[in-house]
Motif scaffolding. Structure first.
Motif, PDB file in Angstrom:
ATOM      1  N   ALA A 166      -5.523   1.745   2.614  1.00  0.00           N
ATOM      2  CA  ALA A 166      -6.704   2.295   3.117  1.00  0.00           C
ATOM      3  C   ALA A 166      -6.444   3.340   4.064  1.00  0.00           C
ATOM      4  O   ALA A 166      -7.174   4.279   4.106  1.00  0.00           O
ATOM      5  N   GLU A 167      -5.700   2.888   4.948  1.00  0.00           N
ATOM      6  CA  GLU A 167      -5.527   3.910   5.997  1.00  0.00           C
ATOM      7  C   GLU A 167      -4.565   4.737   5.585  1.00  0.00           C
ATOM      8  O   GLU A 167      -5.156   6.129   6.165  1.00  0.00           O
ATOM      9  N   ALA A 168      -3.872   4.909   4.625  1.00  0.00           N
ATOM     10  CA  ALA A 168      -3.164   6.054   4.350  1.00  0.00           C
ATOM     11  C   ALA A 168      -3.935   6.978   3.292  1.00  0.00           C
ATOM     12  O   ALA A 168      -4.105   8.301   3.639  1.00  0.00           O
ATOM     13  N   GLN A 169      -5.097   6.329   2.604  1.00  0.00           N
ATOM     14  CA  GLN A 169      -6.079   7.206   2.084  1.00  0.00           C
ATOM     15  C   GLN A 169      -6.948   8.145   3.012  1.00  0.00           C
ATOM     16  O   GLN A 169      -7.548   9.317   2.983  1.00  0.00           O
ATOM     17  N   ALA A 170      -7.312   7.098   4.308  1.00  0.00           N
ATOM     18  CA  ALA A 170      -8.252   8.004   5.104  1.00  0.00           C
ATOM     19  C   ALA A 170      -7.443   9.043   6.071  1.00  0.00           C
ATOM     20  O   ALA A 170      -8.018   9.671   6.340  1.00  0.00           O
ATOM     21  N   LEU A 171      -6.288   8.805   6.352  1.00  0.00           N
ATOM     22  CA  LEU A 171      -5.325   9.717   7.069  1.00  0.00           C
ATOM     23  C   LEU A 171      -4.760  11.047   6.216  1.00  0.00           C
ATOM     24  O   LEU A 171      -4.415  12.000   6.867  1.00  0.00           O
ATOM     25  N   GLY A 172      -4.781  10.818   4.810  1.00  0.00           N
ATOM     26  CA  GLY A 172      -3.987  11.608   3.996  1.00  0.00           C
ATOM     27  C   GLY A 172      -5.082  12.278   3.175  1.00  0.00           C
ATOM     28  O   GLY A 172      -4.862  13.427   2.244  1.00  0.00           O
ATOM     29  N   GLY A 173      -6.238  11.573   2.824  1.00  0.00           N
ATOM     30  CA  GLY A 173      -7.009  12.106   1.749  1.00  0.00           C
ATOM     31  C   GLY A 173      -6.677  11.897   0.425  1.00  0.00           C
ATOM     32  O   GLY A 173      -7.099  12.527  -0.730  1.00  0.00           O
ATOM     33  N   PHE A 174      -5.698  11.022   0.306  1.00  0.00           N
ATOM     34  CA  PHE A 174      -4.989  10.605  -1.149  1.00  0.00           C
ATOM     35  C   PHE A 174      -6.400   9.994  -1.992  1.00  0.00           C
ATOM     36  O   PHE A 174      -7.085   9.184  -1.441  1.00  0.00           O
ATOM     37  N   ARG A 175      -6.066  10.253  -3.285  1.00  0.00           N
ATOM     38  CA  ARG A 175      -6.696   9.389  -4.297  1.00  0.00           C
ATOM     39  C   ARG A 175      -5.370   8.339  -4.106  1.00  0.00           C
ATOM     40  O   ARG A 175      -4.496   8.456  -4.001  1.00  0.00           O
ATOM     41  N   VAL A 176      -6.203   7.137  -4.722  1.00  0.00           N
ATOM     42  CA  VAL A 176      -5.305   5.649  -4.625  1.00  0.00           C
ATOM     43  C   VAL A 176      -4.076   5.737  -5.015  1.00  0.00           C
ATOM     44  O   VAL A 176      -2.794   5.227  -4.393  1.00  0.00           O
ATOM     45  N   ARG A 177      -3.974   6.395  -6.251  1.00  0.00           N
ATOM     46  CA  ARG A 177      -2.472   6.372  -6.707  1.00  0.00           C
ATOM     47  C   ARG A 177      -1.471   7.438  -6.501  1.00  0.00           C
ATOM     48  O   ARG A 177      -0.263   7.478  -6.810  1.00  0.00           O
TER      49      ARG A 177
END
Length: 324
Positions: A166-177
């Motif tokens: 979740a932190e990586a998604q919030a910091l990088g704007g990533f789709r989960v995969r």
């Protein structure tokens, strides 16, 4: 390679489009109704539909490959019951990831067009009204700005691995995969997401966000070692539990991508030096570059950069993430 499932499905879509382009769908449907009593067309009649179906099926191919099904021979060895289970799990994952009802309907239609030709034994399962309704009705209602009201509270209630995702998604704007497809370049302070949605590759630049880069680089390395993408069902269930604990409406993991967009647009407006550098890196046109000099037009520059970072091909899609 021609024996890969990905190629087989793309070739099937190409053939259906070649047969359908230049003909009117309504005429084919009328003729089929006269012949079979069923009003339908087996072909693809517009390039827009072909592109939508191809994007949907390439994502399904990604999912198949994660199950070890990469070649046509692998797919042929899967029993009817096993394939039904894979398809059912796939549509559940789409719903868990926050895909809308409309998007899931596109995936269903794309699968009917292609997979029924490659695996006719799956036709009855795919065309079951009960299955179809169950799949798309589990999708999210389309609505703006579905980030969490208190995303930090959600993350605090997740287990260690899920908190990292979740932190990586919030910091990088990533789709989960996309975290699994990220390559970190510590020398240039950049992160490249390879073959993301629609087959597109994009690069994020962090020269002006060094602390964020260091944290993201660490998260990506640890999550890739954990092979987190193989246990996403647990991630979604943990988010649901955290939503219940914090009394927030469940918006799946995509809400952390909304969070990124809403925070990032503010950063870009406040840091014109970074914005100018990114406009150069992303090859913005002259008009977009000049918009940075006027407060009444700077949004155009910010929208352009955010579109590149989120991996969209339309600026309107990125605006959807942060404008309410």
């Amino acid at each position: 390679m021609r024996n890969r499932v990905r190629y087989l499905i793309k070739h099937t879509l190409d053939e259906l489009y070649e047969l359908g382009k230049g003909t009117k769908k309504s005429e084919i449907q009328r003729e089929m109704q006269e012949l079979t009593g069923i009003k339908q067309s087996f072909f693809i009649h517009t390039s827009t539909t072909k592109v939508r179906y191809e994007r949907a099926m390439m994502r399904f191919c990604d999912y198949l490959e994660e199950q070890g099904i990469k070649r046509e021979s692998h797919l042929n060895r899967v029993s009817t019951e096993e394939l039904q289970q894979i398809i059912g799990n796939y549509f559940k994952e789409l719903a868990d990831e926050g895909f809308s009802k409309g998007t899931i309907k596109i995936h269903i239609s794309a699968m009917e067009k292609t997979l029924e030709i490659i695996r006719p034994d799956i036709k009855e399962y795919l065309e079951s009204d009960v299955n179809r309704v169950n799949w798309w009705s589990a999708g999210a209602e389309s609505k703006k700005g579905d980030s969490y009201g208190d995303p930090a509270a959600i993350r605090e209630n997740l287990n260690e691995i899920h908190k990292m995702i979740a932190e990586a998604q919030a910091l990088g704007g990533f789709r989960v995969r996309e975290i699994a497809r990220a390559t970190v370049d510590k020398e240039s302070k950049s992160i490249t997401i390879n073959r993301a949605k629609g087959g597109r590759t994009r690069t994020l630049y962090f020269e002006h966000r060094e602390e964020t880069f260091e944290r993201l680089a660490d998260l990506i390395e640890r999550l890739q070692k954990e092979e987190y993408e193989k246990k996403l069902k647990d991630y979604y269930e943990d988010i649901k539990r955290a939503c219940e604990e914090t009394q927030q409406e469940y918006h799946a993991s995509h809400a952390f991508r909304y969070e990124y967009a809403q925070n990032r647009i503010k950063e870009l407006k406040e840091n014109k030096e970074e914005l100018k550098d990114l406009l150069d890196k992303y090859n913005a046109d002259k008009e977009t570059k000049e918009s940075i000099n006027d407060e009444s037009t700077i949004n155009s520059a910010c929208d352009f950069v955010l579109t590149q970072e989120l991996g969209h091909n339309r600026i309107s899609m990125s605006r959807y993430y942060y404008r309410r």
